[in-house]
Design a protein around this motif. Structure first.
Motif, mmCIF file in Angstrom:
data_model
loop_
_atom_site.group_PDB
_atom_site.id
_atom_site.type_symbol
_atom_site.label_atom_id
_atom_site.label_comp_id
_atom_site.label_asym_id
_atom_site.label_seq_id
_atom_site.Cartn_x
_atom_site.Cartn_y
_atom_site.Cartn_z
ATOM 1 N N GLY A 354 -50.005 -19.049 -51.166
ATOM 2 C CA GLY A 354 -49.854 -17.603 -50.937
ATOM 3 C C GLY A 354 -48.780 -17.358 -49.881
ATOM 4 N N ASN A 355 -48.829 -18.126 -48.780
ATOM 5 C CA ASN A 355 -47.807 -17.984 -47.737
ATOM 6 C C ASN A 355 -46.436 -18.331 -48.285
ATOM 7 O OD1 ASN A 355 -49.410 -17.144 -45.669
ATOM 8 N ND2 ASN A 355 -49.632 -19.159 -44.723
ATOM 9 N N ALA A 356 -46.371 -19.448 -49.042
ATOM 10 C CA ALA A 356 -45.073 -19.887 -49.566
ATOM 11 C C ALA A 356 -44.462 -18.783 -50.425
ATOM 12 C CB ALA A 356 -45.252 -21.172 -50.371
ATOM 13 N N VAL A 357 -45.299 -18.156 -51.267
ATOM 14 C CA VAL A 357 -44.801 -17.092 -52.139
ATOM 15 C C VAL A 357 -44.421 -15.864 -51.303
ATOM 16 C CG1 VAL A 357 -45.527 -15.438 -53.901
ATOM 17 C CG2 VAL A 357 -46.032 -17.866 -54.196
ATOM 18 N N LYS A 358 -45.270 -15.591 -50.296
ATOM 19 C CA LYS A 358 -45.036 -14.396 -49.470
ATOM 20 C C LYS A 358 -43.719 -14.493 -48.709
ATOM 21 C CE LYS A 358 -47.957 -13.642 -45.911
ATOM 22 N NZ LYS A 358 -49.203 -13.226 -45.265
ATOM 23 N N PHE A 359 -43.447 -15.681 -48.156
ATOM 24 C CA PHE A 359 -42.276 -15.806 -47.292
ATOM 25 C C PHE A 359 -41.031 -16.318 -48.030
ATOM 26 C CE2 PHE A 359 -45.902 -16.087 -44.311
ATOM 27 C CZ PHE A 359 -45.582 -14.999 -43.517
ATOM 28 N N GLU A 388 -44.027 -26.751 -51.096
ATOM 29 C CA GLU A 388 -42.650 -26.648 -50.600
ATOM 30 C C GLU A 388 -42.077 -25.310 -51.041
ATOM 31 O OE1 GLU A 388 -40.083 -30.098 -51.774
ATOM 32 O OE2 GLU A 388 -38.973 -28.458 -52.730
ATOM 33 N N ASP A 389 -41.390 -24.621 -50.141
ATOM 34 C CA ASP A 389 -40.763 -23.367 -50.570
ATOM 35 C C ASP A 389 -39.327 -23.305 -50.084
ATOM 36 O OD1 ASP A 389 -40.502 -22.011 -47.984
ATOM 37 O OD2 ASP A 389 -42.687 -21.849 -47.995
ATOM 38 N N THR A 390 -38.582 -22.344 -50.656
ATOM 39 C CA THR A 390 -37.192 -22.154 -50.240
ATOM 40 C C THR A 390 -37.098 -20.804 -49.536
ATOM 41 O OG1 THR A 390 -36.786 -21.252 -52.429
ATOM 42 C CG2 THR A 390 -36.202 -23.558 -52.092
ATOM 43 N N ASN A 407 -51.988 -16.104 -34.853
ATOM 44 C CA ASN A 407 -50.611 -16.394 -34.449
ATOM 45 C C ASN A 407 -49.665 -16.262 -35.636
ATOM 46 O OD1 ASN A 407 -51.556 -16.907 -31.966
ATOM 47 N ND2 ASN A 407 -51.210 -19.118 -32.008
ATOM 48 N N GLN A 408 -48.630 -15.480 -35.405
ATOM 49 C CA GLN A 408 -47.632 -15.304 -36.455
ATOM 50 C C GLN A 408 -46.260 -15.417 -35.799
ATOM 51 O OE1 GLN A 408 -49.062 -11.345 -37.480
ATOM 52 N NE2 GLN A 408 -49.900 -12.167 -39.378
ATOM 53 N N VAL A 409 -45.259 -15.735 -36.625
ATOM 54 C CA VAL A 409 -43.910 -15.756 -36.067
ATOM 55 C C VAL A 409 -43.486 -14.306 -35.896
ATOM 56 C CG1 VAL A 409 -41.533 -16.455 -36.494
ATOM 57 C CG2 VAL A 409 -43.421 -17.935 -37.220
ATOM 58 N N ARG A 413 -37.424 -10.797 -39.412
ATOM 59 C CA ARG A 413 -37.546 -11.208 -40.809
ATOM 60 C C ARG A 413 -39.003 -11.404 -41.198
ATOM 61 N NH1 ARG A 413 -34.188 -16.102 -42.664
ATOM 62 N NH2 ARG A 413 -34.819 -16.865 -40.640
ATOM 63 N N ASN A 414 -39.728 -11.973 -40.239
ATOM 64 C CA ASN A 414 -41.102 -12.355 -40.521
ATOM 65 C C ASN A 414 -42.048 -11.179 -40.612
ATOM 66 O OD1 ASN A 414 -43.505 -14.071 -40.398
ATOM 67 N ND2 ASN A 414 -41.918 -15.589 -39.949
ATOM 68 N N ARG A 415 -41.880 -10.215 -39.708
ATOM 69 C CA ARG A 415 -42.897 -9.172 -39.631
ATOM 70 C C ARG A 415 -42.766 -8.080 -40.685
ATOM 71 N NH1 ARG A 415 -45.391 -12.523 -38.443
ATOM 72 N NH2 ARG A 415 -46.375 -11.719 -40.255
ATOM 73 N N GLY A 419 -50.371 -9.680 -43.063
ATOM 74 C CA GLY A 419 -51.227 -10.863 -42.888
ATOM 75 C C GLY A 419 -52.030 -10.744 -41.609
ATOM 76 N N THR A 420 -53.091 -11.531 -41.541
ATOM 77 C CA THR A 420 -53.954 -11.469 -40.359
ATOM 78 C C THR A 420 -53.607 -12.556 -39.355
ATOM 79 O OG1 THR A 420 -55.486 -12.960 -41.457
ATOM 80 C CG2 THR A 420 -55.964 -10.615 -41.618
ATOM 81 N N GLY A 421 -52.852 -13.555 -39.800
ATOM 82 C CA GLY A 421 -52.576 -14.675 -38.895
ATOM 83 C C GLY A 421 -53.758 -15.622 -38.801
ATOM 84 N N GLY A 423 -54.965 -17.234 -41.776
ATOM 85 C CA GLY A 423 -54.935 -18.139 -42.930
ATOM 86 C C GLY A 423 -54.744 -19.601 -42.540
ATOM 87 N N LEU A 424 -53.716 -19.883 -41.730
ATOM 88 C CA LEU A 424 -53.435 -21.282 -41.397
ATOM 89 C C LEU A 424 -54.490 -21.852 -40.460
ATOM 90 C CD1 LEU A 424 -49.553 -21.360 -41.015
ATOM 91 C CD2 LEU A 424 -50.943 -22.342 -42.838
ATOM 92 N N ALA A 425 -55.027 -20.992 -39.577
ATOM 93 C CA ALA A 425 -56.087 -21.473 -38.668
ATOM 94 C C ALA A 425 -57.287 -21.919 -39.506
ATOM 95 C CB ALA A 425 -56.479 -20.382 -37.696
HETATM 96 P P1 ADP Z 1 -50.582 -14.736 -42.153
HETATM 97 O O1 ADP Z 1 -49.828 -15.300 -43.288
HETATM 98 O O2 ADP Z 1 -51.790 -13.986 -42.571
HETATM 99 O O3 ADP Z 1 -49.749 -14.039 -41.146
HETATM 100 P P2 ADP Z 1 -51.114 -17.497 -41.528
HETATM 101 O O4 ADP Z 1 -52.008 -18.101 -40.510
HETATM 102 O O5 ADP Z 1 -51.316 -17.877 -42.933
HETATM 103 O O6 ADP Z 1 -51.224 -15.952 -41.338
HETATM 104 O O7 ADP Z 1 -49.648 -17.825 -41.116
HETATM 105 C C1 ADP Z 1 -49.243 -17.638 -39.776
HETATM 106 C C2 ADP Z 1 -47.754 -17.430 -39.680
HETATM 107 O O8 ADP Z 1 -47.060 -18.633 -40.008
HETATM 108 C C3 ADP Z 1 -47.208 -16.398 -40.637
HETATM 109 O O9 ADP Z 1 -47.385 -15.092 -40.153
HETATM 110 C C4 ADP Z 1 -45.737 -16.806 -40.683
HETATM 111 O O10 ADP Z 1 -45.086 -16.303 -39.532
HETATM 112 C C5 ADP Z 1 -45.799 -18.319 -40.584
HETATM 113 N N1 ADP Z 1 -45.765 -18.963 -41.928
HETATM 114 C C6 ADP Z 1 -46.799 -19.469 -42.623
HETATM 115 N N2 ADP Z 1 -46.400 -20.002 -43.797
HETATM 116 C C7 ADP Z 1 -45.063 -19.838 -43.858
HETATM 117 C C8 ADP Z 1 -44.063 -20.169 -44.822
HETATM 118 N N3 ADP Z 1 -44.358 -20.818 -45.962
HETATM 119 N N4 ADP Z 1 -42.775 -19.836 -44.532
HETATM 120 C C9 ADP Z 1 -42.485 -19.200 -43.369
HETATM 121 N N5 ADP Z 1 -43.370 -18.865 -42.411
HETATM 122 C C10 ADP Z 1 -44.654 -19.167 -42.650
#
Ligand code: ADP
Length: 740
Positions: A354-359, A388-390, A407-409, A413-415, A419-421, A423-425
């Motif tokens: 989902g993140n890979a597709v989103k970003f 892996e994403d591009t 935590n999010q970047v 570009r990122n914001r 997202g809730t930040g 997912g990865l946690a």
């Molecule tokens: P969310 O996606 O809900 O913000 P996540 O915990 O899944 O929360 O991801 C945290 C942050 O990590 C994202 O907000 C993004 O800044 C960065 N990130 C995660 N996956 C990717 C990715 N595939 N490419 C770029 N940045 C990513």
């Protein structure tokens, strides 16, 4: 002389001469003896005088030595005095030190009599006279019990004394903590010295114990707060999901009605936002559950490749409109069936994909699964899964940060992305829970590659999907613009014994001489044209072999007349099993393990009864949603507003199946189910399938619900497809639910 007086005189003279001679001889003899005696005497005298000289020299030495000894003796006495003084001083110091420390110190002799003790030690006995040097340890134990100086709890006094005395007999005496009459806690450290003395230290640990008690109290408080938090979350989950059921369900129904474009946009937005909100609620709940250590994995046999494909299919809508290709590369030699928690693995994959597709706005997102050798034995497999994403990538200094909660970047570009930040946690915690590890490699502006490693037991009897060795097909042409797709197909087809030629575009493919290939597989959108047009062009130039199209939305093509030229459609992303199966269907011998076709369904009886469905649900909105969702089915639906009504309706209405809300006023769903199961047991009636409709989504709920006698459950918000699917699944054989 004359003879007159004569002879007598000469005789006399001769006699006298003889006598004189004899006397002279005697004299001479005596003088010799005297001389010898004199010589001996003088020799003795000399010897004696020599001895006298020696003795007097010795006497002088002794005198000197005696003098010296006298001196030494004085020194020794002085030293002794000094040493005594120092010893006194050291003892005084030692006592002062022993008296200064707060802890008790005592020494007992080998007969266990108290020899010395400092004030702190004596203070434990509250000034009792009888406890003084000379008292035995046994005396002390007796006094302690009699006077109640130690809290011995509910232990029998003589048993306590025996225990204490026994403790002193041990070779290694364990420390002992007791509570004194004045609420102090003392820890006794006792050690038997080599000469039999017992050295006893009584440490005052009152502060430590108080601190521990405080910590314990605080932990209990924190635990109960955490339990309250979990309960609050469970309730929140219920409270939020119930109205969400109404919102999403109604929006879902609204979307099925005739709407203007604007109205449809509104309805779809409501549905979409509701679903997004639910994802967030689920994330928060999941995270809290993991934090509270309430989340347990539910391992079961599952197909990893299929799970990944399903996740990819779900992500398709998010990819539509973006120029992204979703790809799966599942190691050809890797089994697909494992034992794990498919729900949680799906969650990890959904988060990463989902993140890979989103970003990512263009290029590809590829999930690759490989096996790595492991020492864990043949029944386990170490899996290495990367996504892996591009996409936009992650700045170096943020790479560690993103696994933290919320935590999010934070950059421009990122914001742009929601997202809730969390997912990865959550993903990281889930991977850790599975005993694995997760990492990321990323280059800002180029893309990211998230990877995780887990070890899963193989599902028993598993085997790698076996490719067929085709006898009829020898050569294949693959047309796909994506290098990776061409490579994957090349590998898969080569495994079947096919010689593969890969082309990037329709133009390149059409440049090959006609009928050079036994099989053609093309992407449905090769550059410059579309798959159907390409198939048409290939047929037009006389291509007779099978043409397969790889397509993400097969349904869209069904109505197209150009489909005639296409032999079959392959759904993207492509499961290895499906590819082998499809090619097998083209006329090659089927592998032995291919499941036999399903037996034909029995003909429905001529006069079919209508299916009776009872739904116990107290919330009016949810009743309405339920009614609307099943309105197209040929069923008789009856509602019960609480558990009591459900039990009554069960007896009067004789439903074929029951949908049971769990939390209802008066009598809840679990109680009602128990009652219904009792009635069935009493009357010998067959078991009616009961499906719970539950808003509770906490781990452990499912077990509790099933334990009440419920056979299935659906989680709210309800989806039309899920409800209708369940009704069809539970309907008795031969009873059709399709209207008309
Ligand atoms: P969310 O996606 O809900 O913000 P996540 O915990 O899944 O929360 O991801 C945290 C942050 O990590 C994202 O907000 C993004 O800044 C960065 N990130 C995660 N996956 C990717 C990715 N595939 N490419 C770029 N940045 C990513």
């Amino acid at each position: 002389m004359t003879e007159q007086g004569g002879p007598d005189l000469s005789a006399l003279l001769a006699q006298e001469r003889r006598a004189r001679l004899a006397a002279e001889r005697l004299l001479e003899h005596k003088s010799k003896e005297l001389f010898s005696a004199n010589r001996q005497l003088s020799e003795h005298a000399r010897k004696l005088s020599d001895e006298v000289v020696v003795k007097s020299a010795e006497a002088q030495t002794y005198r000197t030595e005696a003098e010296e000894l006298k001196g030494e003796n004085t020194q020794v006495r002085a030293d002794l005095q000094k040493a005594n003084k120092q010893a006194d001083k050291a003892e005084r110091r030692l006592w002062e030190a022993l008296e200064t420390i707060q802890d008790g110190f005592a020494v007992f002799n080998a007969r266990n009599q108290l020899v010395i003790a400092n004030r702190a030690y004596m203070a434990m006995f509250d000034g009792l006279e009888c406890i003084r040097p000379g008292a035995t340890y046994q005396d002390i134990l007796e006094v302690v019990v009699e006077e109640g100086l130690v809290d011995i709890g509910f232990e029998d006094p003589s048993a306590w004394q025996a225990r204490m005395a026994g403790r002193w007999q041990q070779d290694r005496i364990e420390p002992l903590t007791v509570k004194l009459w004045d609420e102090r806690y003392v820890k006794f450290l006792d050690r038997r010295a080599r000469d039999g003395d017992m050295v006893s230290l009584a440490l005052n640990i009152t502060e430590t114990i108080r601190y521990e008690e405080k910590l314990k109290e605080e932990r209990t408080r924190a635990e109960s707060a955490s339990r309250a938090k979990s309960a609050f979350l469970a309730n929140m989950s219920h409270e939020i999901r119930t109205p969400m059921n109404g919102v999403i369900g109604m929006a879902d129904l609204l979307c099925d009605t005739d709407l203007t474009e604007e109205q449809r946009l509104f309805a779809e937005t409501i549905r979409g936002s509701g679903e997004t909100l639910l994802v967030i609620i689920n994330d928060v709940l999941d995270y809290s559950k993991i934090e509270a250590e309430k989340l347990t994995l539910q391992p079961e046999p599952f197909d990893l490749e299929r799970t990944i494909t399903e996740v990819l299919l779900l992500l398709k809508p998010s990819v539509q409109g973006k120029g992204i290709e979703l790809m799966l590369d599942f190691d050809m030699f890797l089994p697909t069936r494992y034992v794990g928690d498919p729900g949680r693995i799906r969650q990890i994959l959904t988060n990463l994909l989902g993140n890979a597709v989103k970003f990512t706005t263009e290029g590809h997102v590829m999930i690759r699964v490989t096996g790595i050798g492991s020492d864990d034995g043949a029944d386990q497999q170490r899996l290495h899964i990367t996504v892996e994403d591009t996409g936009i990538g992650i700045p170096d200094d943020k790479v560690d940060h993103i696994f933290g909660e919320f935590n999010q970047v934070e950059d421009e570009r990122n914001r742009k992305f929601e997202g809730t930040g969390l997912g990865l946690a959550i993903t990281q915690k889930l991977v850790a829970l599975m005993g694995g590890e997760i990492w990321v490699d990323s280059v800002e502006g180029e893309g990211s590659c998230f990877g995780f490693r887990i070890t899963l037991p193989l599902d028993e009897g598993t085997d790698t999907p076996a490719p067929l060795h085709s006898t009829d097909l020898r050569t294949a042409l693959v047309i796909d613009a994506q290098d990776i797709n061409r490579m994957i197909l090349d590998r898969q087809l080569s495994m079947m014994g096919l010689r593969v030629t890969a082309r990037r575009s329709a133009e390149d493919a059409l440049a090959d001489p006609p009928n050079s290939f036994d099989l053609i597989i093309s992407d449905h959108k090769p550059p410059g044209t579309d798959g159907l047009a390409l198939a048409q062009a290939l047929r037009d130039r006389g291509e007779r072999g099978p043409i397969l199209l790889l397509c993400s939305e097969p349904g869209q093509l069904d109505s197209d007349p150009r489909m005639q030229g296409v032999t079959a459609i392959l759904q993207k992303p492509l499961l290895r099993r499906d590819l082998f199966q499809k090619i097998g269907d083209l006329g090659v011998t089927l592998p032995a393990e291919t499941p036999l076709p399903e037996p034909p369904a029995p003909e429905p009886p001529a006069q079919a009864d209508r299916l009776r469905v009872l739904a116990a649900e107290d919330n009016r909105t949810n009743q309405l949603v339920f009614r609307k969702m099943v309105q197209d089915l040929a069923i008789d639906l009856q509602f019960a507003n609480n558990g009591h009504e459900a039990v009554t309706a069960f007896q009067d209405f004789h439903p074929h199946m029951i949908f049971m809300d769990i939390s209802m006023p008066e009598m809840d769903g679990k109680e009602a189910t128990r009652k219904i199961r009792e009635i069935e047991a009493d009357t010998g009636a067959p078991r009616t399938p009961i499906c719970a409709l539950t808003a509770h989504a906490m781990a452990g709920d499912a077990d509790e619900i099933l334990a009440a006698g419920i056979d299935h459950y659906l989680t709210k918000p309800l989806r039309k497809a899920a409800i209708c699917g369940k009704i069809e699944e539970l309907a008795p054989v031969g009873l059709s639910v399709t209207a008309g």
